[in-house]
Motif scaffolding. Structure first.
Motif, PDB file in Angstrom:
ATOM      1  N   THR A  81       0.831  -1.204   0.000  1.00  0.00           N
ATOM      2  CA  THR A  81       0.000   0.000   0.000  1.00  0.00           C
ATOM      3  C   THR A  81       0.869   1.259   0.000  1.00  0.00           C
ATOM      4  OG1 THR A  81      -1.749  -1.178   1.165  1.00  0.00           O
ATOM      5  CG2 THR A  81      -1.827   1.220   1.252  1.00  0.00           C
ATOM      6  N   LEU A  82       1.928   1.239   0.823  1.00  0.00           N
ATOM      7  CA  LEU A  82       2.813   2.405   0.893  1.00  0.00           C
ATOM      8  C   LEU A  82       3.544   2.657  -0.426  1.00  0.00           C
ATOM      9  CD1 LEU A  82       4.374   2.059   4.455  1.00  0.00           C
ATOM     10  CD2 LEU A  82       2.752   3.787   3.658  1.00  0.00           C
ATOM     11  N   VAL A  83       3.838   1.620  -1.177  1.00  0.00           N
ATOM     12  CA  VAL A  83       4.509   1.793  -2.471  1.00  0.00           C
ATOM     13  C   VAL A  83       3.498   2.182  -3.547  1.00  0.00           C
ATOM     14  CG1 VAL A  83       5.720   0.546  -4.303  1.00  0.00           C
ATOM     15  CG2 VAL A  83       6.440   0.281  -1.932  1.00  0.00           C
ATOM     16  N   SER A  84       2.351   1.533  -3.544  1.00  0.00           N
ATOM     17  CA  SER A  84       1.367   1.760  -4.613  1.00  0.00           C
ATOM     18  C   SER A  84       0.755   3.150  -4.582  1.00  0.00           C
ATOM     19  CB  SER A  84       0.246   0.724  -4.521  1.00  0.00           C
ATOM     20  OG  SER A  84       0.756  -0.560  -4.726  1.00  0.00           O
ATOM     21  N   THR A  85       0.434   3.642  -3.411  1.00  0.00           N
ATOM     22  CA  THR A  85      -0.260   4.931  -3.327  1.00  0.00           C
ATOM     23  C   THR A  85       0.579   6.090  -3.886  1.00  0.00           C
ATOM     24  OG1 THR A  85      -1.491   4.110  -1.425  1.00  0.00           O
ATOM     25  CG2 THR A  85      -1.472   6.485  -1.757  1.00  0.00           C
ATOM     26  N   PRO A  86       1.825   6.274  -3.441  1.00  0.00           N
ATOM     27  CA  PRO A  86       2.620   7.361  -4.044  1.00  0.00           C
ATOM     28  C   PRO A  86       2.940   7.090  -5.520  1.00  0.00           C
ATOM     29  CG  PRO A  86       3.679   6.579  -2.027  1.00  0.00           C
ATOM     30  CD  PRO A  86       2.549   5.672  -2.314  1.00  0.00           C
ATOM     31  N   ALA A  87       3.095   5.806  -5.889  1.00  0.00           N
ATOM     32  CA  ALA A  87       3.385   5.487  -7.289  1.00  0.00           C
ATOM     33  C   ALA A  87       2.222   5.887  -8.185  1.00  0.00           C
ATOM     34  CB  ALA A  87       3.695   3.996  -7.442  1.00  0.00           C
ATOM     35  N   ILE A  88       1.009   5.717  -7.715  1.00  0.00           N
ATOM     36  CA  ILE A  88      -0.162   6.139  -8.493  1.00  0.00           C
ATOM     37  C   ILE A  88      -0.138   7.658  -8.656  1.00  0.00           C
ATOM     38  CG2 ILE A  88      -2.687   6.356  -8.446  1.00  0.00           C
ATOM     39  CD1 ILE A  88      -2.740   3.581  -7.095  1.00  0.00           C
ATOM     40  N   GLY A  89       0.145   8.370  -7.571  1.00  0.00           N
ATOM     41  CA  GLY A  89       0.213   9.834  -7.657  1.00  0.00           C
ATOM     42  C   GLY A  89       1.291  10.297  -8.614  1.00  0.00           C
ATOM     43  N   TYR A  90       2.440   9.669  -8.552  1.00  0.00           N
ATOM     44  CA  TYR A  90       3.536  10.017  -9.455  1.00  0.00           C
ATOM     45  C   TYR A  90       3.160   9.720 -10.901  1.00  0.00           C
ATOM     46  CZ  TYR A  90       8.053   9.908 -11.799  1.00  0.00           C
ATOM     47  OH  TYR A  90       9.082  10.126 -12.669  1.00  0.00           O
ATOM     48  N   ALA A  91       2.565   8.555 -11.140  1.00  0.00           N
ATOM     49  CA  ALA A  91       2.195   8.165 -12.506  1.00  0.00           C
ATOM     50  C   ALA A  91       1.127   9.101 -13.072  1.00  0.00           C
ATOM     51  CB  ALA A  91       1.705   6.717 -12.526  1.00  0.00           C
TER      52      ALA A  91
END
Length: 118
Positions: A81-91
């Motif tokens: 969850t901690l990796v996916s959430t910021p990765a979605i924002g960045y993408a």
């Protein structure tokens, strides 16, 4: 020794409540009077029995392999969850919609797994 653990603990709690309430008159009180009193405090006894059994189960599970697996699973879910959430924002920020879809799918799978495993 017959009966399950709940029946044994319930019987003990009933006895304890009766002895506490009746004190010196415990032996001279009729069974009907005791049953009437127990029926009046049944909810309280059931709550006490539930808390005793919950504490027993919790104590039995300390250090168990299942508890360790659950802790490791929770840590893995947290990391995903901690990796996916910021990765979605960045993408989204760089308008890479394929990455948004992949990380969103990963996050969705993690959340569904968490809900389904409870």
């Amino acid at each position: 020794m017959s009966g399950n653990l709940r029946d044994i603990v319930t019987g003990h709690q009933e006895e304890q409540v009766l002895r506490q309430y009746l004190q010196n008159n415990y032996d001279s009180t009729s069974a009907a009077e005791k049953a009437r009193f127990i029926s009046a405090v049944r909810d309280t006894i059931d709550r006490e029995v539930n808390s005793i059994l919950a504490a027993f189960v919790e104590e039995a599970q300390i250090g168990s392999p299942e508890k360790k697996r659950r802790r490791n699973r929770n840590i893995l879910n947290l990391l995903a969850t901690l990796v996916s959430t910021p990765a979605i924002g960045y993408a989204v920020n760089i308008e890479n919609w394929v990455m948004v879809g992949l990380f969103s799918a990963l996050l969705l799978v993690v959340q569904i797994y968490i809900i389904a495993s409870e």
